[in-house]
Design an enzyme around this catalytic site. Structure first.
Site, PDB file in Angstrom:
ATOM      1  N   LYS A 146       0.840  -1.210   0.000  1.00 15.04           N
ATOM      2  CA  LYS A 146       0.000   0.000   0.000  1.00 15.04           C
ATOM      3  C   LYS A 146       0.873   1.256   0.000  1.00 15.04           C
ATOM      4  CE  LYS A 146      -1.848   1.478   4.144  1.00 15.04           C
ATOM      5  NZ  LYS A 146      -1.465   2.855   4.454  1.00 15.04           N
ATOM      6  N   ASN A 147       1.872   1.258   0.900  1.00 16.40           N
ATOM      7  CA  ASN A 147       2.634   2.498   1.079  1.00 16.40           C
ATOM      8  C   ASN A 147       3.693   2.718  -0.002  1.00 16.40           C
ATOM      9  OD1 ASN A 147       1.043   3.204   3.183  1.00 16.40           O
ATOM     10  ND2 ASN A 147       2.465   2.526   4.779  1.00 16.40           N
ATOM     11  N   CYS A 159      -6.811   8.640   8.131  1.00 17.58           N
ATOM     12  CA  CYS A 159      -6.720   7.989   9.425  1.00 17.58           C
ATOM     13  C   CYS A 159      -6.076   8.937  10.433  1.00 17.58           C
ATOM     14  CB  CYS A 159      -5.798   6.798   9.188  1.00 17.58           C
ATOM     15  SG  CYS A 159      -5.892   5.550  10.343  1.00 17.58           S
ATOM     16  N   ARG A 181      -3.363  14.857  11.519  1.00 13.65           N
ATOM     17  CA  ARG A 181      -1.898  14.717  11.419  1.00 13.65           C
ATOM     18  C   ARG A 181      -1.330  15.937  10.713  1.00 13.65           C
ATOM     19  NH1 ARG A 181      -1.988   8.793   9.077  1.00 13.65           N
ATOM     20  NH2 ARG A 181       0.252   8.973   8.793  1.00 13.65           N
ATOM     21  N   ASP A 187       3.617   0.190  12.585  1.00  7.58           N
ATOM     22  CA  ASP A 187       2.435  -0.446  11.993  1.00  7.58           C
ATOM     23  C   ASP A 187       2.265  -1.906  12.416  1.00  7.58           C
ATOM     24  OD1 ASP A 187       1.865   1.918  10.676  1.00  7.58           O
ATOM     25  OD2 ASP A 187       3.019   1.378   8.908  1.00  7.58           O
ATOM     26  N   ARG A 210      -9.215  -0.232   3.763  1.00  3.21           N
ATOM     27  CA  ARG A 210      -8.260   0.769   3.285  1.00  3.21           C
ATOM     28  C   ARG A 210      -6.875   0.156   3.065  1.00  3.21           C
ATOM     29  NH1 ARG A 210      -7.115   4.604   7.187  1.00  3.21           N
ATOM     30  NH2 ARG A 210      -5.637   5.247   5.631  1.00  3.21           N
TER      31      ARG A 210
END
Ligand code: EPU
Length: 420
Positions: A22-23, A116, A123, A307, A400
Protein backbone atom coordinates in the site's frame (compact mmCIF):
# COMPACT_ATOMS: atom_id res chain seq x y z
CA UNK A 1 -21.44 0.48 8.32
CA UNK A 2 -19.99 -2.86 7.14
CA UNK A 3 -18.76 -5.13 9.91
CA UNK A 4 -16.97 -8.42 10.50
CA UNK A 5 -18.49 -11.17 12.62
CA UNK A 6 -15.71 -13.48 13.77
CA UNK A 7 -15.98 -16.64 15.85
CA UNK A 8 -12.63 -17.46 17.37
CA UNK A 9 -10.82 -20.51 18.63
CA UNK A 10 -9.96 -22.23 15.36
CA UNK A 11 -6.45 -23.17 14.39
CA UNK A 12 -5.75 -21.95 10.85
CA UNK A 13 -3.67 -23.50 8.09
CA UNK A 14 -2.72 -23.05 4.46
CA UNK A 15 -1.13 -20.40 2.27
CA UNK A 16 -1.67 -16.67 2.03
CA UNK A 17 -0.21 -14.50 -0.71
CA UNK A 18 1.07 -11.02 0.04
CA UNK A 19 -0.14 -8.13 -2.12
CA UNK A 20 1.77 -5.13 -3.42
CA UNK A 21 2.66 -2.62 -0.70
CA UNK A 22 0.00 0.00 0.00
CA UNK A 23 2.63 2.50 1.08
CA UNK A 24 4.63 2.03 -2.14
CA UNK A 25 1.59 2.18 -4.45
CA UNK A 26 0.31 5.36 -2.82
CA UNK A 27 3.51 7.19 -3.85
CA UNK A 28 3.93 5.77 -7.34
CA UNK A 29 0.52 7.05 -8.43
CA UNK A 30 1.29 10.73 -7.71
CA UNK A 31 4.88 10.23 -8.97
CA UNK A 32 3.35 9.55 -12.41
CA UNK A 33 2.67 13.32 -12.62
CA UNK A 34 6.44 13.91 -12.94
CA UNK A 35 6.49 12.36 -16.44
CA UNK A 36 4.39 13.31 -19.46
CA UNK A 37 4.80 9.80 -20.84
CA UNK A 38 2.79 6.68 -20.01
CA UNK A 39 3.62 4.87 -16.77
CA UNK A 40 2.74 1.23 -16.11
CA UNK A 41 2.24 0.05 -12.54
CA UNK A 42 2.02 -3.68 -11.76
CA UNK A 43 1.00 -5.59 -8.62
CA UNK A 44 -1.36 -2.88 -7.36
CA UNK A 45 -3.26 -3.89 -4.21
CA UNK A 46 -7.07 -3.69 -4.57
CA UNK A 47 -7.66 -1.42 -1.58
CA UNK A 48 -9.75 1.69 -0.90
CA UNK A 49 -6.91 4.23 -0.74
CA UNK A 50 -5.61 3.24 -4.19
CA UNK A 51 -9.06 3.87 -5.67
CA UNK A 52 -9.10 7.31 -4.03
CA UNK A 53 -5.64 8.14 -5.45
CA UNK A 54 -6.81 7.20 -8.95
CA UNK A 55 -9.97 9.31 -8.52
CA UNK A 56 -7.84 12.30 -7.58
CA UNK A 57 -5.48 11.79 -10.52
CA UNK A 58 -8.43 11.41 -12.93
CA UNK A 59 -9.99 14.57 -11.55
CA UNK A 60 -6.76 16.44 -12.43
CA UNK A 61 -7.14 15.29 -16.06
CA UNK A 62 -5.03 12.09 -16.18
CA UNK A 63 -6.14 9.02 -18.12
CA UNK A 64 -5.97 5.67 -16.34
CA UNK A 65 -6.44 2.28 -17.98
CA UNK A 66 -6.88 -0.64 -15.58
CA UNK A 67 -5.86 -4.21 -16.46
CA UNK A 68 -6.39 -6.52 -13.47
CA UNK A 69 -3.83 -5.53 -10.85
CA UNK A 70 -1.95 -3.33 -13.37
CA UNK A 71 -2.70 0.18 -14.54
CA UNK A 72 -1.41 2.47 -17.27
CA UNK A 73 -1.28 6.10 -16.27
CA UNK A 74 -1.08 8.95 -18.74
CA UNK A 75 -0.77 12.38 -17.13
CA UNK A 76 0.09 14.32 -20.33
CA UNK A 77 -3.24 16.16 -20.34
CA UNK A 78 -3.41 17.20 -16.71
CA UNK A 79 -5.18 20.53 -16.88
CA UNK A 80 -5.50 21.73 -13.32
CA UNK A 81 -3.34 22.24 -10.28
CA UNK A 82 -6.05 22.35 -7.65
CA UNK A 83 -6.72 19.17 -5.67
CA UNK A 84 -10.47 18.68 -5.28
CA UNK A 85 -11.40 19.20 -1.62
CA UNK A 86 -14.12 16.60 -1.93
CA UNK A 87 -11.56 13.93 -2.95
CA UNK A 88 -8.31 15.05 -1.31
CA UNK A 89 -9.54 15.59 2.21
CA UNK A 90 -10.60 11.93 2.40
CA UNK A 91 -7.10 10.45 2.62
CA UNK A 92 -3.73 11.40 4.06
CA UNK A 93 -1.61 10.58 1.00
CA UNK A 94 -3.41 13.16 -1.15
CA UNK A 95 -0.57 15.34 0.18
CA UNK A 96 1.82 13.24 -1.97
CA UNK A 97 0.35 14.92 -5.08
CA UNK A 98 1.58 18.35 -3.99
CA UNK A 99 5.33 17.94 -4.70
CA UNK A 100 4.97 16.46 -8.21
CA UNK A 101 2.38 19.12 -9.23
CA UNK A 102 4.62 21.88 -7.86
CA UNK A 103 7.68 20.49 -9.67
CA UNK A 104 5.85 20.17 -13.01
CA UNK A 105 3.53 23.22 -12.98
CA UNK A 106 5.05 25.62 -10.43
CA UNK A 107 1.89 25.84 -8.32
CA UNK A 108 -0.71 23.79 -6.48
CA UNK A 109 -3.71 24.36 -4.20
CA UNK A 110 -4.95 21.70 -1.83
CA UNK A 111 -6.99 21.09 1.32
CA UNK A 112 -5.51 19.76 4.56
CA UNK A 113 -5.39 15.99 3.92
CA UNK A 114 -7.83 13.78 5.81
CA UNK A 115 -7.66 10.06 6.48
CA UNK A 116 -6.72 7.99 9.43
CA UNK A 117 -6.18 10.23 12.46
CA UNK A 118 -4.29 7.58 14.50
CA UNK A 119 -5.58 8.43 17.94
CA UNK A 120 -6.89 11.97 18.08
CA UNK A 121 -6.36 15.21 16.20
CA UNK A 122 -5.41 15.64 12.56
CA UNK A 123 -1.90 14.72 11.42
CA UNK A 124 0.35 17.73 10.67
CA UNK A 125 1.84 18.61 7.26
CA UNK A 126 4.23 21.30 8.54
CA UNK A 127 7.33 19.39 7.41
CA UNK A 128 6.06 19.12 3.82
CA UNK A 129 5.45 22.88 3.71
CA UNK A 130 8.85 23.62 5.28
CA UNK A 131 10.52 21.42 2.65
CA UNK A 132 8.75 23.13 -0.28
CA UNK A 133 9.83 26.51 1.14
CA UNK A 134 13.43 25.28 1.22
CA UNK A 135 13.23 24.89 -2.59
CA UNK A 136 12.16 28.57 -2.77
CA UNK A 137 8.37 28.06 -2.92
CA UNK A 138 5.91 30.34 -1.14
CA UNK A 139 3.10 28.91 0.96
CA UNK A 140 -0.23 30.64 1.62
CA UNK A 141 -2.43 29.06 4.24
CA UNK A 142 -6.12 29.65 5.05
CA UNK A 143 -7.03 28.70 8.63
CA UNK A 144 -4.93 25.52 8.39
CA UNK A 145 -7.64 24.15 6.05
CA UNK A 146 -6.42 25.11 2.55
CA UNK A 147 -2.97 25.77 1.15
CA UNK A 148 -1.54 27.32 -1.99
CA UNK A 149 2.11 26.54 -2.79
CA UNK A 150 3.80 28.46 -5.60
CA UNK A 151 7.29 28.48 -7.09
CA UNK A 152 7.99 29.05 -10.77
CA UNK A 153 11.76 29.22 -10.21
CA UNK A 154 12.61 26.56 -7.66
CA UNK A 155 16.23 25.69 -6.87
CA UNK A 156 17.94 22.58 -5.50
CA UNK A 157 18.72 22.88 -1.80
CA UNK A 158 20.26 21.19 1.23
CA UNK A 159 17.58 20.23 3.74
CA UNK A 160 17.82 18.54 7.13
CA UNK A 161 14.72 16.72 8.42
CA UNK A 162 14.12 17.76 12.03
CA UNK A 163 11.85 14.68 12.36
CA UNK A 164 12.47 11.51 10.37
CA UNK A 165 9.43 11.16 8.11
CA UNK A 166 8.67 8.59 5.42
CA UNK A 167 6.23 10.58 3.31
CA UNK A 168 8.11 13.89 3.61
CA UNK A 169 11.35 12.18 2.51
CA UNK A 170 9.52 10.70 -0.49
CA UNK A 171 7.75 13.94 -1.28
CA UNK A 172 10.90 16.10 -1.35
CA UNK A 173 12.83 13.40 -3.23
CA UNK A 174 10.17 13.32 -5.97
CA UNK A 175 9.91 17.11 -6.18
CA UNK A 176 13.69 17.55 -6.43
CA UNK A 177 13.83 15.29 -9.51
CA UNK A 178 12.58 18.13 -11.73
CA UNK A 179 14.16 21.06 -9.85
CA UNK A 180 17.38 22.51 -11.33
CA UNK A 181 20.60 21.95 -9.38
CA UNK A 182 21.60 19.55 -6.64
CA UNK A 183 19.40 18.72 -3.65
CA UNK A 184 20.85 17.00 -0.60
CA UNK A 185 18.35 15.60 1.92
CA UNK A 186 19.77 14.73 5.33
CA UNK A 187 18.30 12.61 8.15
CA UNK A 188 16.01 10.86 5.67
CA UNK A 189 13.72 7.93 6.45
CA UNK A 190 15.12 4.62 5.12
CA UNK A 191 11.99 2.49 4.50
CA UNK A 192 12.20 -0.01 1.57
CA UNK A 193 9.35 1.85 -0.16
CA UNK A 194 11.64 4.91 -0.46
CA UNK A 195 14.37 2.92 -2.16
CA UNK A 196 11.78 1.30 -4.47
CA UNK A 197 10.46 4.73 -5.46
CA UNK A 198 13.98 6.02 -6.15
CA UNK A 199 14.92 2.95 -8.24
CA UNK A 200 11.83 3.44 -10.34
CA UNK A 201 12.39 7.19 -10.84
CA UNK A 202 16.03 6.50 -11.79
CA UNK A 203 14.81 4.09 -14.49
CA UNK A 204 12.82 6.99 -15.89
CA UNK A 205 15.93 9.17 -16.01
CA UNK A 206 16.01 10.76 -12.56
CA UNK A 207 19.38 11.11 -10.84
CA UNK A 208 18.88 9.99 -7.25
CA UNK A 209 21.57 8.37 -5.11
CA UNK A 210 21.58 7.22 -1.50
CA UNK A 211 17.87 6.28 -1.15
CA UNK A 212 17.58 3.78 1.70
CA UNK A 213 20.30 5.64 3.66
CA UNK A 214 19.99 8.83 5.76
CA UNK A 215 21.48 11.05 3.02
CA UNK A 216 19.83 11.26 -0.40
CA UNK A 217 21.28 13.31 -3.26
CA UNK A 218 19.20 14.33 -6.26
CA UNK A 219 20.51 16.04 -9.38
CA UNK A 220 17.56 17.77 -11.07
CA UNK A 221 16.71 16.78 -14.68
CA UNK A 222 14.40 18.51 -17.17
CA UNK A 223 12.09 15.56 -17.86
CA UNK A 224 11.36 11.96 -16.97
CA UNK A 225 10.56 9.27 -19.53
CA UNK A 226 8.01 6.43 -19.51
CA UNK A 227 8.50 3.71 -16.91
CA UNK A 228 7.22 0.44 -15.44
CA UNK A 229 6.99 -0.09 -11.72
CA UNK A 230 6.45 -3.48 -10.05
CA UNK A 231 5.20 -2.76 -6.58
CA UNK A 232 7.23 -4.46 -3.85
CA UNK A 233 5.48 -6.87 -1.43
CA UNK A 234 3.69 -5.27 1.51
CA UNK A 235 5.95 -5.80 4.51
CA UNK A 236 3.25 -4.74 6.97
CA UNK A 237 0.81 -7.30 5.53
CA UNK A 238 3.62 -9.88 5.81
CA UNK A 239 4.30 -9.01 9.44
CA UNK A 240 0.58 -8.85 10.31
CA UNK A 241 -0.08 -12.34 8.91
CA UNK A 242 3.06 -13.72 10.59
CA UNK A 243 1.80 -12.35 13.92
CA UNK A 244 -1.68 -13.73 13.17
CA UNK A 245 -0.16 -17.19 12.63
CA UNK A 246 1.88 -16.97 15.85
CA UNK A 247 -1.08 -15.72 17.93
CA UNK A 248 -3.43 -18.46 16.62
CA UNK A 249 -0.72 -21.15 16.98
CA UNK A 250 -1.14 -22.02 13.29
CA UNK A 251 0.98 -23.31 10.44
CA UNK A 252 0.66 -20.78 7.62
CA UNK A 253 2.87 -20.27 4.57
CA UNK A 254 3.15 -16.61 3.60
CA UNK A 255 4.13 -16.31 -0.07
CA UNK A 256 5.22 -13.54 -2.48
CA UNK A 257 6.78 -11.63 0.42
CA UNK A 258 10.23 -10.33 1.30
CA UNK A 259 11.25 -11.60 4.78
CA UNK A 260 14.31 -9.31 4.66
CA UNK A 261 11.98 -6.34 5.08
CA UNK A 262 10.70 -7.57 8.47
CA UNK A 263 13.99 -8.56 10.07
CA UNK A 264 13.15 -6.58 13.21
CA UNK A 265 10.07 -8.79 13.74
CA UNK A 266 11.87 -12.06 12.88
CA UNK A 267 14.59 -11.17 15.39
CA UNK A 268 11.92 -10.78 18.07
CA UNK A 269 10.37 -14.12 16.99
CA UNK A 270 13.76 -15.77 17.62
CA UNK A 271 13.83 -14.34 21.14
CA UNK A 272 10.27 -15.27 22.15
CA UNK A 273 10.11 -18.78 20.74
CA UNK A 274 7.97 -18.24 17.64
CA UNK A 275 9.06 -20.84 15.08
CA UNK A 276 9.35 -20.16 11.37
CA UNK A 277 11.33 -21.07 8.26
CA UNK A 278 12.14 -18.57 5.56
CA UNK A 279 13.15 -18.41 1.91
CA UNK A 280 13.89 -15.50 -0.38
CA UNK A 281 10.18 -14.81 -0.99
CA UNK A 282 8.29 -16.91 1.55
CA UNK A 283 7.88 -17.40 5.24
CA UNK A 284 6.54 -20.61 6.80
CA UNK A 285 5.07 -19.91 10.21
CA UNK A 286 5.06 -23.00 12.45
CA UNK A 287 2.76 -23.65 15.42
CA UNK A 288 4.52 -22.24 18.49
CA UNK A 289 3.66 -23.03 22.11
CA UNK A 290 4.91 -21.32 25.30
CA UNK A 291 5.74 -18.01 23.67
CA UNK A 292 7.72 -15.73 25.99
CA UNK A 293 7.06 -12.03 26.60
CA UNK A 294 9.47 -9.46 25.18
CA UNK A 295 9.61 -5.65 25.29
CA UNK A 296 9.52 -3.68 22.04
CA UNK A 297 9.99 -0.03 21.17
CA UNK A 298 8.75 1.14 17.77
CA UNK A 299 11.39 2.81 15.61
CA UNK A 300 11.91 4.07 12.08
CA UNK A 301 13.04 1.39 9.59
CA UNK A 302 14.93 -0.88 10.02
CA UNK A 303 13.63 -0.82 13.62
CA UNK A 304 10.37 -2.35 14.82
CA UNK A 305 7.57 -0.78 12.70
CA UNK A 306 4.86 1.24 14.42
CA UNK A 307 2.44 -0.45 11.99
CA UNK A 308 3.12 -3.85 13.62
CA UNK A 309 2.88 -2.63 17.20
CA UNK A 310 -0.84 -3.45 17.46
CA UNK A 311 -0.77 -7.08 16.20
CA UNK A 312 2.35 -7.63 18.33
CA UNK A 313 0.40 -6.43 21.39
CA UNK A 314 -2.23 -9.11 20.70
CA UNK A 315 0.49 -11.77 20.54
CA UNK A 316 1.84 -10.55 23.90
CA UNK A 317 -1.56 -11.23 25.53
CA UNK A 318 -0.79 -14.91 24.76
CA UNK A 319 2.88 -14.80 25.87
CA UNK A 320 4.18 -15.78 29.31
CA UNK A 321 5.27 -12.82 31.45
CA UNK A 322 5.23 -9.03 31.28
CA UNK A 323 5.94 -7.09 28.10
CA UNK A 324 6.40 -3.35 27.76
CA UNK A 325 5.30 -1.85 24.45
CA UNK A 326 6.61 1.61 23.69
CA UNK A 327 5.19 3.61 20.78
CA UNK A 328 7.64 6.31 19.73
CA UNK A 329 6.37 7.41 16.30
CA UNK A 330 2.77 8.49 16.87
CA UNK A 331 1.04 10.08 19.85
CA UNK A 332 -1.97 8.11 21.05
CA UNK A 333 -1.45 5.07 18.82
CA UNK A 334 -1.89 2.85 21.89
CA UNK A 335 -5.38 4.01 22.80
CA UNK A 336 -6.89 1.08 20.94
CA UNK A 337 -5.46 -1.31 23.61
CA UNK A 338 -8.46 -0.36 25.74
CA UNK A 339 -10.51 -2.60 23.40
CA UNK A 340 -8.08 -5.46 24.00
CA UNK A 341 -8.61 -4.94 27.75
CA UNK A 342 -12.38 -5.11 27.18
CA UNK A 343 -11.78 -8.52 25.58
CA UNK A 344 -10.09 -9.72 28.77
CA UNK A 345 -6.42 -8.80 28.24
CA UNK A 346 -4.45 -7.67 31.25
CA UNK A 347 -3.05 -4.30 30.16
CA UNK A 348 -1.88 -1.26 32.11
CA UNK A 349 -1.44 2.00 30.25
CA UNK A 350 1.53 3.74 31.88
CA UNK A 351 1.24 6.87 29.71
CA UNK A 352 0.08 7.58 26.12
CA UNK A 353 3.31 6.03 24.77
CA UNK A 354 3.67 2.90 26.93
CA UNK A 355 1.57 -0.10 27.90
CA UNK A 356 2.49 -3.16 29.94
CA UNK A 357 0.80 -6.44 29.02
CA UNK A 358 0.70 -9.41 31.36
CA UNK A 359 0.06 -12.78 29.78
CA UNK A 360 -1.13 -15.27 28.98
CA UNK A 361 -4.82 -14.41 29.26
CA UNK A 362 -7.90 -15.77 27.54
CA UNK A 363 -9.76 -13.29 25.35
CA UNK A 364 -13.55 -13.11 24.96
CA UNK A 365 -15.77 -12.04 22.08
CA UNK A 366 -17.02 -8.41 22.19
CA UNK A 367 -18.72 -5.76 20.07
CA UNK A 368 -16.00 -3.35 18.93
CA UNK A 369 -15.41 -0.52 16.47
CA UNK A 370 -12.19 -0.50 14.45
CA UNK A 371 -10.50 2.86 15.11
CA UNK A 372 -7.85 2.69 12.35
CA UNK A 373 -6.33 0.26 9.89
CA UNK A 374 -3.57 -1.24 12.06
CA UNK A 375 -5.65 -1.39 15.26
CA UNK A 376 -8.30 -3.00 13.04
CA UNK A 377 -6.09 -5.93 12.01
CA UNK A 378 -5.08 -6.37 15.66
CA UNK A 379 -8.75 -6.67 16.65
CA UNK A 380 -9.29 -9.27 13.90
CA UNK A 381 -6.38 -11.33 15.30
CA UNK A 382 -7.71 -10.93 18.84
CA UNK A 383 -11.15 -12.07 17.64
CA UNK A 384 -9.62 -15.16 16.00
CA UNK A 385 -8.16 -16.31 19.33
CA UNK A 386 -11.09 -15.22 21.52
CA UNK A 387 -13.83 -17.45 22.94
CA UNK A 388 -17.18 -16.77 21.31
CA UNK A 389 -18.11 -14.23 18.69
CA UNK A 390 -16.68 -10.75 18.10
CA UNK A 391 -18.35 -8.05 16.05
CA UNK A 392 -15.95 -5.48 14.53
CA UNK A 393 -17.68 -2.43 13.15
CA UNK A 394 -16.21 0.22 10.79
CA UNK A 395 -14.19 -2.31 8.81
CA UNK A 396 -13.96 0.30 6.10
CA UNK A 397 -10.72 1.10 7.97
CA UNK A 398 -9.44 -2.42 7.22
CA UNK A 399 -10.52 -2.27 3.58
CA UNK A 400 -8.26 0.77 3.29
CA UNK A 401 -5.20 -1.44 3.71
CA UNK A 402 -5.98 -5.17 3.46
CA UNK A 403 -7.50 -6.45 0.21
CA UNK A 404 -10.38 -8.93 0.65
CA UNK A 405 -9.20 -9.78 4.15
CA UNK A 406 -12.27 -11.87 5.00
CA UNK A 407 -11.99 -14.02 1.85
CA UNK A 408 -8.28 -14.61 2.39
CA UNK A 409 -8.74 -15.55 6.05
CA UNK A 410 -11.67 -17.85 5.20
CA UNK A 411 -9.32 -19.80 2.92
CA UNK A 412 -7.11 -20.38 5.97
CA UNK A 413 -10.11 -21.80 7.84
CA UNK A 414 -11.19 -18.71 9.81
CA UNK A 415 -14.84 -18.26 10.74
CA UNK A 416 -15.29 -14.68 9.52
CA UNK A 417 -18.34 -13.11 7.87
CA UNK A 418 -18.74 -9.66 6.34
CA UNK A 419 -22.05 -7.91 6.96
CA UNK A 420 -22.65 -4.97 4.63
N1 EPU B 1 5.10 14.49 11.12
C1 EPU B 1 5.06 15.82 11.41
N2 EPU B 1 4.86 16.72 10.40
C2 EPU B 1 4.69 16.33 9.11
C3 EPU B 1 4.73 14.96 8.81
C4 EPU B 1 4.93 14.05 9.85
O1 EPU B 1 5.18 16.20 12.56
O2 EPU B 1 4.54 17.20 8.25
C5 EPU B 1 5.33 13.53 12.20
C6 EPU B 1 4.19 12.52 12.40
O3 EPU B 1 3.10 13.08 13.12
C7 EPU B 1 4.89 11.41 13.13
C8 EPU B 1 6.31 11.47 12.56
O4 EPU B 1 6.42 12.72 11.87
O5 EPU B 1 4.94 11.69 14.51
C9 EPU B 1 6.67 10.38 11.63
O6 EPU B 1 5.60 10.13 10.76
P1 EPU B 1 5.87 9.94 9.22
O7 EPU B 1 5.74 11.27 8.57
O8 EPU B 1 7.07 9.11 8.99
O9 EPU B 1 4.63 9.10 8.85
P2 EPU B 1 4.01 9.13 7.47
O10 EPU B 1 5.07 9.37 6.46
O11 EPU B 1 2.84 10.03 7.48
C10 EPU B 1 4.29 6.59 6.84
C11 EPU B 1 3.31 5.50 6.57
C12 EPU B 1 2.61 5.12 7.86
C13 EPU B 1 3.67 4.63 8.85
C14 EPU B 1 4.71 5.75 9.05
C15 EPU B 1 5.85 5.34 9.94
C16 EPU B 1 2.61 6.03 4.35
C17 EPU B 1 1.50 6.45 3.46
N3 EPU B 1 2.32 5.99 5.64
O12 EPU B 1 3.49 7.65 7.37
O13 EPU B 1 1.74 4.06 7.56
O14 EPU B 1 3.05 4.34 10.07
O15 EPU B 1 5.25 6.16 7.79
O16 EPU B 1 6.49 4.25 9.42
O17 EPU B 1 3.69 5.70 3.88
C18 EPU B 1 -0.21 2.79 7.76
O18 EPU B 1 0.14 2.19 6.73
O19 EPU B 1 -1.15 2.41 8.48
C19 EPU B 1 0.51 3.99 8.17
C20 EPU B 1 0.02 4.86 9.03
Amino acid sequence: MPKFIITGGRRLSGEIKINGAKNAALKIIPAAILSEQTITVNNLPGIEDIGKSFDLLTDLGAKITHRGSSAEIDTKNINKTELSSKLADKFRTSVMFVGPLLARFGEVSFPHPGGCVIGAGSRPIDLFLEGFKAFGATVEEEDGKCYRVKGKKLQGTTYFFSTVSVTVTESLMMTACLIPGETILKNCAMEPEIKALADYLNEQGAKISGAGTPIIKIEGVTELSAGTFDIIPDRIETGSFALLAAATNSEIKITACNPDHILSLLTVFDKIGVKYEEGADWLLMKPSKNIRSYNIKTHEYPGFPTDLQSPYAVLMTQAHGLSLIQETIYDRRLIWTDMLSQMGANIIMCDPHRVVISGPTGLHGKKLISPDIRAGIALVIAALIADGTTEIDNIYQLDRGYEKLDERLKKLGADIQRLD
